[in-house]
Design an enzyme around this catalytic site. Sequence first.
Site, PDB file in Angstrom:
ATOM      1  N   ARG A   1       0.847  -1.195   0.000  1.00 33.11           N
ATOM      2  CA  ARG A   1       0.000   0.000   0.000  1.00 33.11           C
ATOM      3  C   ARG A   1       0.884   1.248   0.000  1.00 33.11           C
ATOM      4  O   ARG A   1       1.675   1.449   0.912  1.00 33.11           O
ATOM      5  CB  ARG A   1      -0.905   0.028   1.232  1.00 33.11           C
ATOM      6  CG  ARG A   1      -1.963  -1.051   1.246  1.00 33.11           C
ATOM      7  CD  ARG A   1      -2.908  -0.831   2.416  1.00 33.11           C
ATOM      8  NE  ARG A   1      -4.004  -1.786   2.419  1.00 33.11           N
ATOM      9  CZ  ARG A   1      -5.054  -1.705   3.234  1.00 33.11           C
ATOM     10  NH1 ARG A   1      -5.124  -0.712   4.109  1.00 33.11           N
ATOM     11  NH2 ARG A   1      -6.009  -2.607   3.171  1.00 33.11           N
TER      12      ARG A   1
ATOM     13  N   ASP B   1       1.438   5.433   0.053  1.00 32.09           N
ATOM     14  CA  ASP B   1       0.805   6.599   0.653  1.00 32.09           C
ATOM     15  C   ASP B   1       0.426   7.622  -0.408  1.00 32.09           C
ATOM     16  O   ASP B   1       0.825   7.526  -1.574  1.00 32.09           O
ATOM     17  CB  ASP B   1       1.755   7.252   1.663  1.00 32.09           C
ATOM     18  CG  ASP B   1       1.962   6.403   2.904  1.00 32.09           C
ATOM     19  OD1 ASP B   1       1.078   5.595   3.227  1.00 32.09           O
ATOM     20  OD2 ASP B   1       3.015   6.562   3.555  1.00 32.09           O
TER      21      ASP B   1
ATOM     22  N   ARG C   1      10.741   6.778   3.573  1.00 28.69           N
ATOM     23  CA  ARG C   1      10.879   8.233   3.598  1.00 28.69           C
ATOM     24  C   ARG C   1      11.608   8.719   4.849  1.00 28.69           C
ATOM     25  O   ARG C   1      12.295   9.743   4.814  1.00 28.69           O
ATOM     26  CB  ARG C   1       9.500   8.873   3.472  1.00 28.69           C
ATOM     27  CG  ARG C   1       8.876   8.655   2.091  1.00 28.69           C
ATOM     28  CD  ARG C   1       7.381   8.896   2.087  1.00 28.69           C
ATOM     29  NE  ARG C   1       7.053  10.235   2.520  1.00 28.69           N
ATOM     30  CZ  ARG C   1       5.837  10.597   2.938  1.00 28.69           C
ATOM     31  NH1 ARG C   1       4.845   9.705   2.976  1.00 28.69           N
ATOM     32  NH2 ARG C   1       5.604  11.839   3.310  1.00 28.69           N
TER      33      ARG C   1
END
Length: 284
Positions: free
Chosen positions: A61, A63, A212
Amino acid sequence: MSDEAEPGFVRVRLDLSYDGKDFSGWAKQRAGQRTVQGEIENALRTVTRSDVTYELTVAGRTDSGVHARGQVAHVDLPVEVWAEHEEKLLRRLAGRLSHDVRVWKVAEAPAGFNARFSAVWRRYAYRVVDHIGGVDPLLRGHVLWHDWPLDVEAMNAASQALLGEHDFAAYCRKREGATTIRTLQQLSWERDASGVVTATVRADAFCHNMVRSLVGALLFVGDGHRPVEWPGKVLAARVRDSAVHVVRPHGLTLEEVGYPADSELAARNLAARNRRTLPAAGCC
């Protein structure tokens, strides 16, 4: 989440890509939020002229704002629906989907295939430019501008301490009931001839914001704000550090998902569902 389609259904693998700029991530959300899953499920329902929505299961999944070049999903379709639409499904999806999401391949999946649990690794790329003038306007939607010169050699040195199986709690947004133990298989940086600095990040799985956050920490090393040892010390602390910035999503792309041989799918699915723990520290 079954590893086999229910009787009367066929499991279909979809290989796809998307530009994440105008999506609120992969997963379906409340009404009004545009998501990749919602777009593809709606298109599937339309082109198969179905009264129900066939739900997708995805390898990873992503973002809001994150892109994908090599995303994988599966969907279970009734046998009769697959038989009727198999040959023309790809072309019909191309005509129905928006231009920022594409399905490149649809095929009957092997027995035991699960797009999420069968995956043995996911590979992401994060792209950065440190040119004083900024980012090429034609790349701005996929490359972060970092307004400090970056030392790629220092970032590669700092990355070494992060490889292997660790508790990445310091680099993840904690989710109730979910483990933050992951095996980071590759974390390397390379500057190409055009000046784009690309981080290649591969792991068996990722927890929320992990890539990230890792990139944010290593950029601080690259621009001289933190020493080479700092990311490893943050990892060892196993708690979120306010100095670790989660970089913006648009520089991140899911490039590829790896799967084992068909004969190993069942074993992989079982292993992926096991909750992992790290071995206790010992004296010997």
